[in-house]
Every structure is written in C-alpha cells, then in structure tokens.
Design a protein around this motif. Structure first.
Motif, PDB file in Angstrom:
ATOM      1  N   LEU A 149      -3.351  -1.084 -33.829  1.00 60.13           N
ATOM      2  CA  LEU A 149      -3.724  -2.258 -34.614  1.00 60.13           C
ATOM      3  C   LEU A 149      -2.898  -2.350 -35.894  1.00 60.13           C
ATOM      4  O   LEU A 149      -2.424  -3.435 -36.275  1.00 60.13           O
ATOM      5  N   THR A 150      -2.684  -1.210 -36.537  1.00 61.31           N
ATOM      6  CA  THR A 150      -1.892  -1.191 -37.776  1.00 61.31           C
ATOM      7  C   THR A 150      -0.440  -1.582 -37.507  1.00 61.31           C
ATOM      8  O   THR A 150       0.165  -2.335 -38.278  1.00 61.31           O
ATOM      9  N   SER A 151       0.125  -1.066 -36.417  1.00 59.56           N
ATOM     10  CA  SER A 151       1.529  -1.347 -36.094  1.00 59.56           C
ATOM     11  C   SER A 151       1.741  -2.820 -35.748  1.00 59.56           C
ATOM     12  O   SER A 151       2.731  -3.436 -36.178  1.00 59.56           O
ATOM     13  N   ILE A 152       0.820  -3.378 -34.970  1.00 57.32           N
ATOM     14  CA  ILE A 152       0.951  -4.778 -34.554  1.00 57.32           C
ATOM     15  C   ILE A 152       0.850  -5.726 -35.744  1.00 57.32           C
ATOM     16  O   ILE A 152       1.546  -6.751 -35.806  1.00 57.32           O
ATOM     17  N   THR A 153      -0.005  -5.390 -36.711  1.00 59.82           N
ATOM     18  CA  THR A 153      -0.264  -6.297 -37.830  1.00 59.82           C
ATOM     19  C   THR A 153       0.517  -5.938 -39.092  1.00 59.82           C
ATOM     20  O   THR A 153       0.307  -6.559 -40.137  1.00 59.82           O
ATOM     21  N   GLU A 154       1.405  -4.928 -39.029  1.00 59.31           N
ATOM     22  CA  GLU A 154       2.176  -4.532 -40.206  1.00 59.31           C
ATOM     23  C   GLU A 154       3.180  -5.626 -40.590  1.00 59.31           C
ATOM     24  O   GLU A 154       4.039  -6.014 -39.788  1.00 59.31           O
ATOM     25  N   LEU A 155       3.072  -6.110 -41.814  1.00 62.41           N
ATOM     26  CA  LEU A 155       3.920  -7.209 -42.281  1.00 62.41           C
ATOM     27  C   LEU A 155       5.324  -6.746 -42.649  1.00 62.41           C
ATOM     28  O   LEU A 155       6.254  -7.548 -42.697  1.00 62.41           O
ATOM     29  N   SER A 156       5.481  -5.447 -42.951  1.00 57.18           N
ATOM     30  CA  SER A 156       6.797  -4.908 -43.333  1.00 57.18           C
ATOM     31  C   SER A 156       7.302  -3.947 -42.265  1.00 57.18           C
ATOM     32  O   SER A 156       7.893  -2.906 -42.566  1.00 57.18           O
ATOM     33  N   PHE A 157       7.085  -4.303 -41.012  1.00 53.64           N
ATOM     34  CA  PHE A 157       7.434  -3.405 -39.905  1.00 53.64           C
ATOM     35  C   PHE A 157       8.942  -3.225 -39.819  1.00 53.64           C
ATOM     36  O   PHE A 157       9.708  -4.176 -39.914  1.00 53.64           O
ATOM     37  N   ASN A 158       9.360  -1.950 -39.639  1.00 48.56           N
ATOM     38  CA  ASN A 158      10.766  -1.616 -39.429  1.00 48.56           C
ATOM     39  C   ASN A 158      10.820  -0.596 -38.307  1.00 48.56           C
ATOM     40  O   ASN A 158      10.214   0.475 -38.408  1.00 48.56           O
ATOM     41  N   ILE A 159      11.518  -0.906 -37.238  1.00 47.99           N
ATOM     42  CA  ILE A 159      11.505  -0.066 -36.048  1.00 47.99           C
ATOM     43  C   ILE A 159      12.076   1.320 -36.328  1.00 47.99           C
ATOM     44  O   ILE A 159      11.583   2.339 -35.803  1.00 47.99           O
ATOM     45  N   PHE A 160      13.106   1.410 -37.186  1.00 44.29           N
ATOM     46  CA  PHE A 160      13.714   2.704 -37.477  1.00 44.29           C
ATOM     47  C   PHE A 160      12.742   3.581 -38.268  1.00 44.29           C
ATOM     48  O   PHE A 160      12.575   4.771 -37.963  1.00 44.29           O
ATOM     49  N   GLY A 161      12.103   2.979 -39.278  1.00 51.60           N
ATOM     50  CA  GLY A 161      11.130   3.737 -40.064  1.00 51.60           C
ATOM     51  C   GLY A 161       9.927   4.139 -39.231  1.00 51.60           C
ATOM     52  O   GLY A 161       9.390   5.243 -39.369  1.00 51.60           O
ATOM     53  N   PHE A 162       9.486   3.241 -38.338  1.00 49.99           N
ATOM     54  CA  PHE A 162       8.361   3.531 -37.460  1.00 49.99           C
ATOM     55  C   PHE A 162       8.677   4.713 -36.547  1.00 49.99           C
ATOM     56  O   PHE A 162       7.863   5.630 -36.385  1.00 49.99           O
ATOM     57  N   CYS A 163       9.866   4.693 -35.932  1.00 47.05           N
ATOM     58  CA  CYS A 163      10.256   5.779 -35.030  1.00 47.05           C
ATOM     59  C   CYS A 163      10.396   7.100 -35.778  1.00 47.05           C
ATOM     60  O   CYS A 163      10.016   8.160 -35.258  1.00 47.05           O
ATOM     61  N   ALA A 164      10.932   7.054 -37.005  1.00 46.91           N
ATOM     62  CA  ALA A 164      11.065   8.275 -37.802  1.00 46.91           C
ATOM     63  C   ALA A 164       9.697   8.881 -38.094  1.00 46.91           C
ATOM     64  O   ALA A 164       9.498  10.099 -37.981  1.00 46.91           O
ATOM     65  N   ALA A 165       8.743   8.028 -38.472  1.00 46.18           N
ATOM     66  CA  ALA A 165       7.390   8.522 -38.756  1.00 46.18           C
ATOM     67  C   ALA A 165       6.723   9.060 -37.501  1.00 46.18           C
ATOM     68  O   ALA A 165       6.041  10.090 -37.536  1.00 46.18           O
ATOM     69  N   LEU A 166       6.928   8.381 -36.371  1.00 43.67           N
ATOM     70  CA  LEU A 166       6.308   8.805 -35.108  1.00 43.67           C
ATOM     71  C   LEU A 166       6.887  10.133 -34.637  1.00 43.67           C
ATOM     72  O   LEU A 166       6.150  11.045 -34.233  1.00 43.67           O
ATOM     73  N   PHE A 167       8.215  10.260 -34.703  1.00 45.13           N
ATOM     74  CA  PHE A 167       8.835  11.524 -34.319  1.00 45.13           C
ATOM     75  C   PHE A 167       8.492  12.630 -35.323  1.00 45.13           C
ATOM     76  O   PHE A 167       8.492  13.820 -34.975  1.00 45.13           O
ATOM     77  N   GLY A 168       8.200  12.237 -36.566  1.00 48.14           N
ATOM     78  CA  GLY A 168       7.724  13.202 -37.543  1.00 48.14           C
ATOM     79  C   GLY A 168       6.388  13.800 -37.124  1.00 48.14           C
ATOM     80  O   GLY A 168       6.136  14.994 -37.323  1.00 48.14           O
ATOM     81  N   CYS A 169       5.524  12.961 -36.533  1.00 53.83           N
ATOM     82  CA  CYS A 169       4.250  13.460 -35.995  1.00 53.83           C
ATOM     83  C   CYS A 169       4.491  14.483 -34.889  1.00 53.83           C
ATOM     84  O   CYS A 169       3.833  15.526 -34.826  1.00 53.83           O
ATOM     85  N   LEU A 170       5.464  14.189 -34.013  1.00 51.75           N
ATOM     86  CA  LEU A 170       5.790  15.122 -32.938  1.00 51.75           C
ATOM     87  C   LEU A 170       6.330  16.438 -33.498  1.00 51.75           C
ATOM     88  O   LEU A 170       6.011  17.522 -32.988  1.00 51.75           O
ATOM     89  N   ALA A 171       7.144  16.344 -34.555  1.00 54.42           N
ATOM     90  CA  ALA A 171       7.681  17.556 -35.179  1.00 54.42           C
ATOM     91  C   ALA A 171       6.558  18.383 -35.807  1.00 54.42           C
ATOM     92  O   ALA A 171       6.537  19.613 -35.704  1.00 54.42           O
TER      93      ALA A 171
END
Length: 341
Positions: A149-171
């Motif tokens: 829900l947060t990702s879909i409605t994020e007004l300042s969405f950036n795919i590169f920043g999103f992927c970095a944060a997501l892969f940070g969770c995996l790390a």
C-alpha cells in the motif's frame, strides 16, 4: 520501599536509554538525508566509508582506552574466515541504506526497511528449508500488505531507491541468518561487533568509493561553499552512527524483548514524523495508512515471536527458527550465545 525505588530507577533508566536510542537513530537518518539533499554531497559510498571509520575509531576508544567494555578475543584465522564475510554483508547493508536515502524520502525508506522480518522468514524458508508455524506466516500479512500500500501510493517513488532499500532488507536478513553460524561460539555485543567489523568494512569500501566517487568528491570540494561546516555535519553523522550502536547496547540491557520490539517500531514512526517536519516530503493519506499498517504488523510479528519463544519445546517438535531466546538476541549483528544480564 527500597524495592519500589529500585523499580522506579530501573524504569527511568529504561525510558532514558530508549529516548537516547531514538535520538541517535533519528539524528543519523536526518543528517544523512540532509547531506545528500541539502549539502549536495551525493556520494553514499563515501558517506558509508566515513561512518565505518568513525565507528572503528569509536569502538577502539571505548574498548582499548576507556575500557567501558572488555574486548572479546578472536583468533586471527576466525577474523578472516568468520568475521570478514559478516563485515562484507554488513557493508552492503549500510551502503544500500544510504543509497536509498539519496533517492527516496526517509518515510518511504523506513517503511521498506520494516519489511526485514518478512525477508528473513522467506530466506530461511527458501534457502535453508526452515519450517515456521502458521502464526509466523499470518503475522507477516499486515507487513507485506502495508509495504504494498505504501509503495503504490508513494508520491515520491523512485525505482532505484526502492530497489536499494528492498535489497538492503535482504542484506540485513542475510546478515542475521549468517551470524548464527559464522559467529557461533563468540559472545559478541554491539561494541565488539563494530570493533571487529568496521575496519574490515572500511577496507572493503575504500577502493570502490575512491574509484567510483573520488572525482565527484574532489569536484564537490572545489565547487561547494562552507566546506568546514559541511565536513562537521558529514563527520558528525559518522560519530552519531557509532553512538547509535553504543546506545543499542544499553537499550537491550535495560528493557525486555517486547519493549525493545515496540520501541523499535515507534522509533520508525518518530523518524518518519521528524523527517516530514524537516523535509516536508509529500505524504498522502493512504501512504500514511500503509506506513501505520506496516509498523503495527512489525509489532505484532515481534509479539508472536516472543510468545512462541516462551512456549516449552515438545520433544520431537522442530523449534521455530531464529525465535529470540533472550532479549540480547534481538540486537543487530549479535549471535544467540550472548551473555545475559
């Protein structure tokens, strides 16, 4: 009467340690975002390297000079065989966090990082074939739903920043899982962990930072105004990052596992609120709802973990993997064989 005073003092110490932890955590996040956005120092590798240097120096001062914490001796062979792989994952985790901060708002980044419990469970299930109770899976539903829900409605969405944060969770999840096997036999606390890992992380990151960002950093020094004040903020962020590790140690010593879990999720809420007050990034109503659902889901997940850890193990029944057996196990980068208070 004496027991009442002792109890009140213990409660006051717990509250103060939590407030201190929140302060350092929010300070590091806000300072890093300020460095990338307001100082135009858009070099996450360099910022991460400065953090590692400050942490290494700080841990040396605390252990060797001030002797506030005894040094845990590690065999030279184990430093490379066990600690170096952990430091590598540690380094990736910090770098990805700073990279995400450069491209997305603090509120969005913090919400995505709350996805870590889900990635930890999924990694253990997919890679290590661990079996979890249905209550663990059920507790992940609000976390995943809130993130979506947060990702879909994020007004300042950036795919590169999103992927970095997501892969940070995996790390982060990988680091937590590896710690159980790689650090087996060592009773690490947060300060000793930083003492051993920060120098390795600096060594790993120094050359890539120099090759990738060296020219940009040099150009920034030539073109940027107020170099002295900017460097104070940049190195101040590094010092605050070390103080954050130091404060975590005291929080876990003065609170229960449940309190630590709730305080950790409230910390995220505080960071989101403070960042919005400073940077005024746009947040829609549904985005705020998604963030709230995620944090409540993390709190519920921690509660389920705690309840499962309190249940007696039935002979022949596999124990839920990585269920915190003590409040000390909840500390980042610390294995489950820590000394207890």
């Amino acid at each position: 009467m004496e027991e009442s005073k002792t109890s009140q003092w213990g409660m006051l110490r717990a509250v103060l340690s939590i407030l201190q932890w929140w302060t350092f955590n929010v300070t590091v996040i806000i300072m890093n975002k300020w460095i990338f956005q307001n100082l135009d120092f858009k070099f996450p590798l360099t910022v991460s390297c400065i953090h590692f240097i400050c942490s290494a120096v700080g841990a040396y001062i605390v252990i060797k000079l001030l002797k506030l914490k005894p040094l845990i001796e590690v065999d030279p062979e184990d430093r490379w065989r066990r600690i170096f792989p952990m430091a590598f994952v540690f380094c990736i985790n910090i770098v990805l966090g700073n990279v995400s901060l450069r491209y997305i708002p603090v509120s969005f980044m913090q919400t995505i990082k709350s996805f870590t419990p889900a990635t930890t469970v999924l990694l253990q299930w997919l890679v290590w074939r661990k079996v979890f109770e249905w209550r663990i899976w059920a507790s992940l539903v609000p976390i995943v739903g809130g993130i979506l829900l947060t990702s879909i409605t994020e007004l300042s969405f950036n795919i590169f920043g999103f992927c970095a944060a997501l892969f940070g969770c995996l790390a982060t999840s990988t680091k937590t899982i590896l710690a159980e096997s790689l650090l087996h036999g060592y009773k690490f606390d947060s300060i000793n962990t930083v003492y051993y890992m920060a120098p390795f992380a600096t060594m790993i990151l120094a050359i890539p930072a120099l090759l990738i960002e060296g020219a940009g950093v040099a150009n920034w020094f030539y073109t940027h105004e107020s170099i002295c004040s900017s460097m104070i903020i940049i190195f101040g962020s590094g010092v605050s990052a070390f103080c954050l590790n130091f404060s975590i140690f005291y929080v876990i010593h003065s609170t229960t596992a449940v309190t630590f879990n709730v305080a950790g999720n409230l910390k995220v809420a505080v960071a989101v609120l403070v960042s919005w007050l400073i940077f005024r990034n746009p947040i829609s109503a549904m985005n705020a709802v998604g963030c709230t659902v995620t944090l409540l889901g993390c709190t519920f997940y921690g509660y389920v973990r705690h309840k499962l850890s309190q249940q007696p193990t039935v002979p022949g029944t596999p124990r839920t993997p990585r269920t915190p057996r003590s409040r000390m196990e909840l500390l980042p980068f610390v294995n489950d064989k820590q000394d207890k208070v």
